[in-house]
Design an enzyme around this catalytic site. Structure first.
Site, PDB file in Angstrom:
ATOM      1  N   LYS A 100      90.738   7.568  29.675  1.00 40.99           N
ATOM      2  CA  LYS A 100      91.160   8.679  30.550  1.00 40.99           C
ATOM      3  C   LYS A 100      92.068   8.197  31.675  1.00 40.99           C
ATOM      4  O   LYS A 100      91.817   8.431  32.852  1.00 40.99           O
ATOM      5  CB  LYS A 100      89.936   9.412  31.100  1.00 40.99           C
ATOM      6  N   ASP A 155      88.486  17.270  18.707  1.00 47.17           N
ATOM      7  CA  ASP A 155      87.287  17.110  19.531  1.00 47.17           C
ATOM      8  C   ASP A 155      86.910  18.514  19.978  1.00 47.17           C
ATOM      9  O   ASP A 155      87.697  19.190  20.641  1.00 47.17           O
ATOM     10  CB  ASP A 155      87.627  16.219  20.739  1.00 47.17           C
TER      11      ASP A 155
HETATM   12  N1  GDD Z   1      72.981   9.153  23.122  1.00 46.89           N
HETATM   13  C1  GDD Z   1      73.951   9.335  24.023  1.00 46.89           C
HETATM   14  N2  GDD Z   1      73.745   8.916  25.304  1.00 46.89           N
HETATM   15  N3  GDD Z   1      75.109   9.940  23.646  1.00 46.89           N
HETATM   16  C2  GDD Z   1      76.066  10.116  24.581  1.00 46.89           C
HETATM   17  C3  GDD Z   1      75.903   9.708  25.917  1.00 46.89           C
HETATM   18  C4  GDD Z   1      74.673   9.070  26.294  1.00 46.89           C
HETATM   19  O1  GDD Z   1      74.429   8.677  27.446  1.00 46.89           O
HETATM   20  N4  GDD Z   1      77.042  10.030  26.604  1.00 46.89           N
HETATM   21  C5  GDD Z   1      77.880  10.619  25.706  1.00 46.89           C
HETATM   22  N5  GDD Z   1      77.280  10.670  24.492  1.00 46.89           N
HETATM   23  C6  GDD Z   1      77.865  11.192  23.247  1.00 46.89           C
HETATM   24  C7  GDD Z   1      78.304  12.657  23.310  1.00 46.89           C
HETATM   25  O2  GDD Z   1      77.256  13.502  22.874  1.00 46.89           O
HETATM   26  C8  GDD Z   1      79.485  12.664  22.346  1.00 46.89           C
HETATM   27  O3  GDD Z   1      79.070  12.870  21.009  1.00 46.89           O
HETATM   28  C9  GDD Z   1      80.054  11.254  22.449  1.00 46.89           C
HETATM   29  O4  GDD Z   1      79.031  10.438  23.013  1.00 46.89           O
HETATM   30  C10 GDD Z   1      81.317  11.189  23.323  1.00 46.89           C
HETATM   31  O5  GDD Z   1      81.045  11.788  24.563  1.00 46.89           O
HETATM   32  P1  GDD Z   1      81.998  12.930  25.154  1.00 46.89           P
HETATM   33  O6  GDD Z   1      81.383  13.377  26.427  1.00 46.89           O
HETATM   34  O7  GDD Z   1      82.313  13.950  24.133  1.00 46.89           O
HETATM   35  O8  GDD Z   1      83.277  12.064  25.513  1.00 46.89           O
HETATM   36  P2  GDD Z   1      84.812  12.495  25.572  1.00 46.89           P
HETATM   37  O9  GDD Z   1      85.141  13.495  24.525  1.00 46.89           O
HETATM   38  O10 GDD Z   1      85.141  12.844  26.973  1.00 46.89           O
HETATM   39  O11 GDD Z   1      85.544  11.086  25.232  1.00 46.89           O
HETATM   40  C11 GDD Z   1      85.172  10.320  24.107  1.00 46.89           C
HETATM   41  O12 GDD Z   1      85.697  10.872  22.906  1.00 46.89           O
HETATM   42  C12 GDD Z   1      87.153  10.893  22.834  1.00 46.89           C
HETATM   43  C13 GDD Z   1      87.510  11.477  21.475  1.00 46.89           C
HETATM   44  O13 GDD Z   1      87.087  12.760  21.363  1.00 46.89           O
HETATM   45  C14 GDD Z   1      85.693   8.891  24.301  1.00 46.89           C
HETATM   46  O14 GDD Z   1      85.138   8.105  23.259  1.00 46.89           O
HETATM   47  C15 GDD Z   1      87.223   8.845  24.272  1.00 46.89           C
HETATM   48  O15 GDD Z   1      87.681   7.502  24.314  1.00 46.89           O
HETATM   49  C16 GDD Z   1      87.737   9.494  22.992  1.00 46.89           C
HETATM   50  O16 GDD Z   1      89.172   9.530  23.014  1.00 46.89           O
HETATM   51 MG    MG Z   2      84.089  14.665  23.204  1.00 42.44          MG
END
Ligand code: GDD
Ligand code: MG
Length: 364
Positions: A169, A227
Site C-alpha cells: 500500500k 478482490d
Molecule cells: N487468520 C487471519 N488473521 N486472517 C487475516 C488476518 C489475521 O489477523 N488479517 C487479515 N486476514 C485475512 C483476510 O481475511 C483476507 O482473506 C486476507 O488475510 C487479506 O486481508 P485483507 O484485509 O483483505 O487485505 P487487503 O485486501 O487490504 O490486502 C491484501 O490483499 C491484496 C490482494 O487483494 C494484501 O495481501 C495485498 O498485498 C494484496 O495486494
Molecule cells: Mg482483500
C-alpha cells in the site's frame, strides 16, 4: 487447466479479517461466507483449489471462527479434507500462516498453497505451483495488473521473474503489478515466521526474505482477478460468476443472465438481468427491474422498483417506485416507496426508510 501436478497438495486459507469495508453485510457474517452467486463466497475458492489438485485445506480463522466449520464441516461435500485453526486475537497474515501451519502434514520441502480468502482468480494454480517447484523458490507470488496499485501490495520483478521489492500500500507504486493474494511457500520457509506473535506477511515476511537474498518469485498472468473487499467489487464478483466471466465449479446452475434460487418468484413482467441473483423465496413483482444485483433470501422487490448493482439483504423489502444504484440494503430493512438511493449508500439492518424520504448519501 493443467493436470494435477502434485498429489495431496495442502493449502492454508486466510479468513480471519473483519471485512469492515463490507459493513453492514459483514456485521453478522464474515466476508468469505457472504452469499455470492448463490453459494458462500468461499465455495468458489474451495472448488477451484480442488480442481487444481488441492486435497487438504487449513482455515486460518479468527473473526467469527465457528461459522466456518458450521458452513463447511470436514469438507467431504467438496472432496476436500478441512481443518480449522483459530487465533484468539488476530495474528496478522504472517502470524496466521505460521499458526495454521501447525496443522499441515507435509514435509519441509513440500510446496504449500496460501490463499487470501477474498479473491476470485482465474489463474492456473497448478502452473504456479509447478513454476515454484521447478525454480526451487522460497515463495512464489501470483501477480496481476491493476489500474490503482496503491491499494495493494506493489511487486516489482527483474527480467527473470525474481521479486526485487515488496511495497505494501505505497502511495508511490513503481509498477502496476501487484500481489494477487495467492502464494506458494516452501513449507520450511513458513517455519521461519516467528510463532505466537502478530506478523504481516506483506510488511515483514516478504521484505525480509527479499533482503536476505531468498528467491521470491513472481508468477504474473492476465487472467480474471478480483478482490471482493468493497461493496462494488463484491457485487461485481457475484455477477461475473453468474454471467460466466469467471468459470466456477461451485456455481449452482449454468451461467446465464441471472440465477434464481429455489422458490424465487419472478413475475413474467419483471426485468431481471445482468448476472443478478434472486434469493430463495424472494419475490420480484411485475414491472420491477433488477440488474447486476444480489437479492437475499425472502426479500421482496415491489412493482416498478429499480435495483441496479446493489445488494438487498435477507428479508428486506424495496417498495414500489424506489430506485437503488450501487447500494447495500441490510437484512430486514425496508426502503419505502419513492426513495432514491445512490452510489455507496448503505441502509443498516432493520432500518425502515419511510415513503419518499429521499437520501443522497455517498457513504456512512
Ligand atoms: N487468520 C487471519 N488473521 N486472517 C487475516 C488476518 C489475521 O489477523 N488479517 C487479515 N486476514 C485475512 C483476510 O481475511 C483476507 O482473506 C486476507 O488475510 C487479506 O486481508 P485483507 O484485509 O483483505 O487485505 P487487503 O485486501 O487490504 O490486502 C491484501 O490483499 C491484496 C490482494 O487483494 C494484501 O495481501 C495485498 O498485498 C494484496 O495486494
Ligand atoms: Mg482483500
Amino acid at each position: 487447466m493443467t493436470e494435477t501436478p502434485l498429489p495431496d497438495l495442502e493449502a492454508i486459507l486466510l479468513v480471519g479479517g473483519q471485512g469492515t469495508r463490507l459493513r453492514p453485510l459483514t456485521l453478522g457474517t464474515p466476508k468469505p461466507l457472504l452469499p455470492t452467486a448463490g453459494v458462500p463466497f468461499l465455495a468458489h475458492q474451495l472448488a477451484r483449489a480442488r480442481s487444481f489438485g488441492v486435497r487438504r485445506i487449513v482455515f486460518a480463522t479468527s473473526y467469527r471462527a465457528e461459522m466456518f466449520s458450521e458452513a463447511f464441516g470436514d469438507g467431504a461435500a467438496f472432496g476436500l479434507s478441512l481443518e480449522y485453526m483459530t487465533e484468539e486475537t488476530p495474528l496478522g497474515t504472517g502470524g496466521a500462516i505460521r499458526n495454521a501451519a501447525q496443522a499441515l502434514t507435509c514435509g519441509p520441502d513440500a510446496p504449500v498453497l496460501v490463499l487470501n480468502g477474498d479473491i476470485l482468480s482465474g489463474h492456473d494454480i497448478a502452473d504456479q505451483v509447478a513454476t515454484h517447484v521447478a525454480r526451487k523458490a522460497a515463495v512464489t507470488l501470483h501477480l496481476t495488473e491493476v489500474d490503482d496499485p496503491s491499494r495493494f501490495g506493489c511487486v516489482p520483478t527483474d527480467e527473470t521473474g525474481r521479486v526485487t521489492a515488496f511495497l505494501e500500500k505505497t502511495p508511490n507504486p513503481v509498477t502496476n503489478r501487484i500481489n494477487a493474494g495467492c502464494y506458494v511457500f516452501t513449507r520450511s520457509v513458513i517455519d521461519t515466521i516467528p510463532a505466537g506473535q502478530v506478523v504481516s506477511v506483506e510488511r515483514e515476511t516478504f521484505p525480509g526474505l527479499i533482503e536476505d537474498g531468498a528467491l521470491v518469485l513472481g508468477y504474473a498472468d492476465a487472467s480474471y482477478w478480483l478482490d471482493v473487499g468493497t461493496p462494488a467489487a463484491f457485487v461485481k464478483g457475484s455477477r461475473d460468476l453468474v454471467l460466466g466471466r469467471l468459470v466456477s465449479p461451485a456455481l449452482p446452475g449454468p451461467p446465464g443472465d441471472f440465477l434464481a434460487l429455489p422458490g424465487a418468484m419472478i413475475s413474467a413482467e419483471a426485468k431481471v438481468a445482468g448476472g443478478s441473483v434472486i434469493g430463495a423465496r424472494a419475490i420480484v413483482e411485475s414491472g420491477a427491474q433488477v440488474s447486476g444485483s444480489v437479492l437475499g433470501d425472502d426479500c421482496v422487490v415491489d412493482s416498478g422498483a429499480v435495483v441496479v448493482d446493489s445488494v438487498v439483504g435477507i428479508g428486506a423489502r424495496v417498495h414500489s417506485g424506489a430506485v437503488l444504484r450501487d447500494v447495500i440494503v441490510g437484512d430486514g430493512a425496508v426502503v419505502g416507496p419513492g426513495n432514491e438511493l445512490l452510489a455507496g449508500s448503505r441502509v443498516w439492518p432493520g432500518v425502515v426508510l419511510p415513503e419518499s424520504a429521499i437520501r443522497f448519501s455517498s457513504d456512512i
